[in-house]
Design an enzyme around this catalytic site. Structure first.
Site, PDB file in Angstrom:
ATOM      1  N   HIS A  99      -7.221   9.772   4.215  1.00 25.28           N
ATOM      2  CA  HIS A  99      -6.941   9.148   5.461  1.00 25.28           C
ATOM      3  C   HIS A  99      -6.586   9.024   6.905  1.00 25.28           C
ATOM      4  CE1 HIS A  99      -4.578   7.770   1.156  1.00 25.28           C
ATOM      5  NE2 HIS A  99      -5.179   6.411   1.816  1.00 25.28           N
ATOM      6  N   ASP A 144       0.818  -1.368   0.067  1.00 26.44           N
ATOM      7  CA  ASP A 144      -0.213  -0.113   0.002  1.00 26.44           C
ATOM      8  C   ASP A 144       0.779   1.207  -0.248  1.00 26.44           C
ATOM      9  OD1 ASP A 144      -2.965   1.713  -0.118  1.00 26.44           O
ATOM     10  OD2 ASP A 144      -2.468   1.508   2.522  1.00 26.44           O
ATOM     11  N   HIS A 145       0.843   1.564  -0.981  1.00 26.28           N
ATOM     12  CA  HIS A 145       1.242   3.714  -0.831  1.00 26.28           C
ATOM     13  C   HIS A 145       2.582   3.478  -0.771  1.00 26.28           C
ATOM     14  CE1 HIS A 145      -2.323   5.958  -0.507  1.00 26.28           C
ATOM     15  NE2 HIS A 145      -2.617   5.063   0.639  1.00 26.28           N
ATOM     16  N   GLY A 205      -9.265   5.022   1.600  1.00 28.62           N
ATOM     17  CA  GLY A 205      -9.752   6.364   2.912  1.00 28.62           C
ATOM     18  C   GLY A 205     -11.463   6.128   2.816  1.00 28.62           C
ATOM     19  N   ALA A 206     -11.310   4.732   2.469  1.00 31.72           N
ATOM     20  CA  ALA A 206     -12.572   4.610   2.477  1.00 31.72           C
ATOM     21  C   ALA A 206     -13.617   4.039   3.981  1.00 31.72           C
ATOM     22  CB  ALA A 206     -13.023   3.081   1.910  1.00 31.72           C
ATOM     23  N   ASN A 217     -10.299   0.624   0.301  1.00 35.15           N
ATOM     24  CA  ASN A 217      -9.049   0.284   1.199  1.00 35.15           C
ATOM     25  C   ASN A 217      -9.211   0.931   3.208  1.00 35.15           C
ATOM     26  OD1 ASN A 217      -7.514   0.065  -0.566  1.00 35.15           O
ATOM     27  ND2 ASN A 217      -6.020   1.183  -0.116  1.00 35.15           N
ATOM     28  N   ASP A 233      -8.646   0.932   6.942  1.00 34.35           N
ATOM     29  CA  ASP A 233      -7.866   0.423   7.992  1.00 34.35           C
ATOM     30  C   ASP A 233      -7.833   1.239   8.900  1.00 34.35           C
ATOM     31  OD1 ASP A 233      -5.245   0.333   9.504  1.00 34.35           O
ATOM     32  OD2 ASP A 233      -3.477   1.713   8.511  1.00 34.35           O
ATOM     33  N   THR A 234      -8.577   2.475   9.296  1.00 31.04           N
ATOM     34  CA  THR A 234      -9.050   2.973  10.446  1.00 31.04           C
ATOM     35  C   THR A 234      -9.079   3.030  10.995  1.00 31.04           C
ATOM     36  OG1 THR A 234      -8.277   4.871   9.379  1.00 31.04           O
ATOM     37  CG2 THR A 234      -9.474   5.470  11.280  1.00 31.04           C
TER      38      THR A 234
END
Ligand code: G3H
Ligand code: 13P
Ligand code: ZN
Length: 307
Positions: free
Chosen positions: A180, A82-83, A211-212, A253, A255-256
């Site tokens: 994000h 990722d990134h 950032g989903a 994506n 993560d948070t």
């Protein structure tokens, strides 16, 4: 099952009109949560590792964790960088068995982003990996920029067509108003669906939404109730995610939402079990909470039952 590429997983998703979650991992418990959720939901999944996650866990350890767990299940799993911004880090992933890499040149001017992406595509394709690139920048409330600057950071549909044609990237991350982290919007969430529609109409590559995370209200409340200080956090509503999938996004994506689930559950566990000090019990509570979130995301994205 051996690992699949994002290109394969996302092409299937496009044909089936669903999207696949890309969940970030950096340790044992997150990887377990992702893989167990995928198996139980019979869902394809993308396991995402950032450069800093790889630095934290160690590249051999992270590769072995994902590969070993993925081999034990029968749904498609991709191991994705990722990134990726650092050439050597991207080459390290290629050497250590990643099946997909993202090259993030989104902060560069268009021409530099194109030439750097072309170079990564050439190398990664010759090694059998698929490549995600990014055009447009994700900006959140913490970036403190003006409305016009915010608008200018979004992906330009015509540039996106040229970018994909010139770079040969397999999948493209687009900026349509998400960002994000846990502070995405002040007030209402606002995504530019018209822009997404235009991009999807013109671009051949599969599309990715970064950032989903939704910043799930009950999880946020629980974290705050047990001592976190996260007031004002706001994410993308689930119905907006579904609309984006309907318009052609095939990789989402997250993560948070896993970080928040882990934080809320371990804070609750520690707060309600003051005599327990076994790390497996504490991290285990976090793992189960993340797994529940991942399973719910797979259902939301329509990937459950598609593996
Ligand atoms: O988009 C970035 C991911 O949330 C990973 O973040 O670099 O802190 O691991 P990280
Ligand atoms: P969130 O911070 O919304 O979870 O986004 C994660 C992401 O885009 C990873 O690349
Ligand atoms: Zn991202």
């Amino acid at each position: 099952m051996s690992l699949a590429t994002n290109k394969e997983i996302q092409a299937d998703a496009r044909r089936g009109a669903y999207a696949v979650g890309a969940f970030n991992t950096s340790n044992l418990e997150i990887t377990q949560a992702i893989i167990e959720a995928a198996e139980e939901e019979r869902s394809p999944v993308i396991v995402a590792t950032s450069q800093s996650a790889i630095a934290y866990a160690g590249i051999e350890v992270l590769a072995a964790l994902v590969r070993t767990m993925a081999q034990k299940i029968s749904v498609p799993v991709s191991l994705h960088l990722d990134h990726g911004t650092d050439f050597d880090a991207i080459m390290g992933c290629i050497r250590h068995g990643w099946t997909s890499v993202m090259f993030d040149g989104s902060h560069e001017p268009f021409a530099k982003n194109v030439s750097a992406t072309q170079e990564i595509v050439r190398i990664a394709h010759s090694a059998g990996l698929s490549v995600e690139a990014e055009l447009g920048r994700l900006v959140g409330v913490e970036d403190q920029i003006s409305v016009s600057e915010r608008e200018a950071a979004l992906t330009d549909p015509e540039e996106a067509v040229r970018f994909v044609a010139e770079t040969g990237c397999d999948t493209l991350a687009v900026a349509i108003g998400t960002s994000h982290g846990a502070y995405k919007f002040q007030g209402e969430a606002k995504l530019d669906f018209e822009r997404l529609e235009m991009i999807a109409r013109g671009v051949a590559a599969q599309l990715v939404l970064h950032g989903a995370s939704s910043v799930i209200p009950e999880i946020l409340e629980k974290a705050n109730a047990y001592g976190a200080q996260l007031s004002g956090a706001k994410g993308v509503p689930p119905e907006d995610i579904q609309r984006a999938v309907h318009l052609g996004i095939t990789k989402v994506n997250i993560d948070t939402d896993l970080r928040l689930a882990f934080t809320a559950a371990t804070r609750e566990f520690l707060g309600t079990h003051p005599k327990i000090f076994d790390p497996r019990k504490i991290a285990g509570a976090g793992r189960e909470a993340m797994k529940a979130v991942i399973k719910a995301k797979m259902q939301l994205l329509g990937s459950s039952g598609k593996g």
